[in-house]
Design an enzyme around this catalytic site. Structure first.
Site: not given
Lengths: 384, 384
Positions: B118, B195, B232
């Site tokens: 990430e 994300k 994540c």
């Protein structure tokens, strides 16, 4: 065939040096579960009746406005008692007696809520695909002999009992269901919850016997906390776990029956992931032992017919919303796992990790509705 | 502070006797991942540039109508190279150079698809809550310097590259996003995926910097398979994983940055559960090392201000749809994990376990829609 190892935890403790063991355990299990001491009556009964007892506690931070909400949960895993060829009345009676011994120990351990394994009053005969005598062992979830017995225990021991049975539902054309009956500590039947997803996997030909439940994702409010039941194969379905959470469950029980070759590497993962993702406690319960049948059967795997389908590996455990878990019960013995938890941990972890707040459920409701509709086109990006 | 242990797997291999080790590994990891031999160029480069290489293969049964669909996936975990106080241009250049060394090794390992960690081009500075110089390091997902470099690599090495960056989106008012750019092996930018869920946890004050993605659950069809990216904190959201599956993903990458005290017991659970529940391969990637900052900051935990927030524990791994996984990369070193898999396994496991067929998605679409609506009343059963 090699002897079954008794438990992963025992191998680690035997061989890994102390200075590394605590770090290995932290990575594998988290660090919330601490040993809990039990009265000698419990260990005496366990020793007398030959079953394992393990006990842990999982605390939470003190708060100013709420007192701790302490509850003790008992999980029971067991072998069948008599051979599967014994008269079915005797098989059931023997199981009733055996579990009675463990429930008595749970009482002395101050257990508030106890849960037995999936269809605990019968051998796991679905592999046979034979209807008699197994269908005869199904019972009413309102007043069958097992429910009546559990009501006695519940009242006598002031304990909420979750009793997963093969249910005969006479109000719906005598159909069979895989159902957990929830009995309040007052002795009243609080209700029932049926298995939402049915396996069609190998020896688990369960759709031969019963149909998907129609009880949705109800949660039972007991004196000791809000509980729900996700039976066996339902643990593979994250949406199933999710809806129990949205309905407010604080502890979700997963009474199961599964064998080593099929599922063992998945076992430590799924109920524990559900505890993390939904910020509640989960209880994973599996039966123990190898069950032999009189008539041979095949397993859809190209192998010759046989009379058992493998080792139920026990390994029952509890998982907490912060990702930690208790060690498991044995892979080979009957057992009682006692876990004391402070339910205040749930809201503390919700406030820390914020999964509910960041869940974007409206978006998923929309996307899932579209994806479940006929004519849905997956969102796939290709190079021009 | 105690020294970090290098990896769980290494401790097990050092101390558990051979006759028990294979059973312990089966219970912990499943048994599908076998060692894969790599050309000496790879190990030479790893040794020259001081990073770890591990390689495994995960097979599938032969079929009559489909040839095997073999793909090699590379996962990269790394420390930052320069101190966080160095000029940001130099910090990024040093990371570009470092990852270039690992990508070259991946090329010699015949990797087809590679994914970096990430926001790999910056230190994980979100703990500081300072805007400069960190926001300056954000880049265009169309033609920023990192995208351009990845396009060169992709074309030169015939490799699909997933490059997670901090994105500056000038088409949307110059906002920041946490975005993975997907570059085809032709060198073309195939698209981007942002994300979907943002942490507000302790030092991960990421909602200070960027906002939830609007790219939904798109899947990218590449020459080597259909891939998607769940960045994540999205790994804590089973619905997120689920929608990538419903859109047809075969491999879902989870580039992450997370530290030991916070999440380590969850790490082996979540991406692996997603592989099981959605019947696809997953790739869990975490950064490595401890990052120090010039200015002190607090962590919302009542403790004194400090200049680092803990150890990123690496431990990147791949999980397969049957619940098995590879061992992890180191907890302490830069590394490249190469996994060869046969994508035919996916449909084989779908046919075996039937999770999609038994999923009852229409029911969940309805229940989730109700639960996400204002005024929803949880389904709670109480004693009269």
């Amino acid at each position: 065939m090699a002897e079954e190892i008794e438990s992963l935890e025992k191998v680690l403790e035997e061989h890994i040096p102390q200075e590394k063991l605590s770090e290995v355990k932290r990575i594998l299990f988290g660090s919330r579960a601490l040993d809990l001491e039990l009265p000698s009556e419990v260990t005496d009964l366990a020793s007398k009746h030959d079953f394992e007892v393990k006990a842990f506690k999982m605390g939470a931070a003190d708060e100013q406005l709420r007192p701790p909400r302490i509850v003790r949960v008992g999980l029971v895993q067991n072998k069948i008692v008599l051979p599967t060829s014994a008269p079915i009345q005797e098989q059931r009676d023997a199981l009733h007696q055996r579990i009675g011994q463990i429930v008595e120990a749970a009482y002395h351990a101050n257990v508030n809520i106890i849960c037995f394994q999936e269809t605990w009053t019968i051998p796991f005969a679905f592999c046979t695909r034979e209807k008699l005598p197994w269908c005869e062992m199904a019972e009413s979830a309102e007043d069958g002999p097992t429910v009546v017995l559990c009501q006695e225990w519940a009242k006598k021991y002031n304990m909420v009992i979750i009793s997963p049975i093969l249910e005969r539902d006479s109000s719906r054309g005598d159909i069979l269901q895989n159902t957990a009956v929830v009995i309040s500590n007052t002795g009243n039947v609080l209700g029932k919850s049926s298995k939402n997803h049915i396996p069609r996997v190998g020896d688990f030909n369960e759709s031969t016997y019963y149909i998907e439940g129609n009880t949705g994702h109800r949660v039972f409010e007991t004196q000791f906390g809000r509980i729900a039941i996700n039976i066996c194969y339902g643990r593979h379905h994250p949406l199933n776990w999710h809806m129990f959470g949205m309905n407010g469950a604080e502890i979700v029980f997963n009474p199961s029956a599964t064998v080593g070759a099929l599922s063992e590497p998945m076992w430590p993962i799924e109920a524990r992931n559900a505890a993390i993702a939904n910020t509640y406690f989960t209880a994973a319960i599996n039966r123990v032992g190898t069950e032999h049948f009189d008539h041979e059967f095949t397993s859809g795997d190209g192998k010759p017919a046989h009379k058992d389908f493998g080792h139920f590996y026990g390994s029952s455990y509890m998982a907490a919303p912060d990702g930690s878990r208790t060690p498991g019960l044995s892979r080979t013995r009957d057992g009682l796992l006692v876990t004391e938890m402070n339910l205040n941990l749930i809201r503390q972890i919700k406030d820390k990790w914020c999964f509910q707040m960041t869940g974007r459920y409206e978006m998923y409701a929309k996307e899932l509705t579209e994806a479940a509709s006929p004519g849905f086109k997956p969102n796939i990006i290709k190079e021009n």
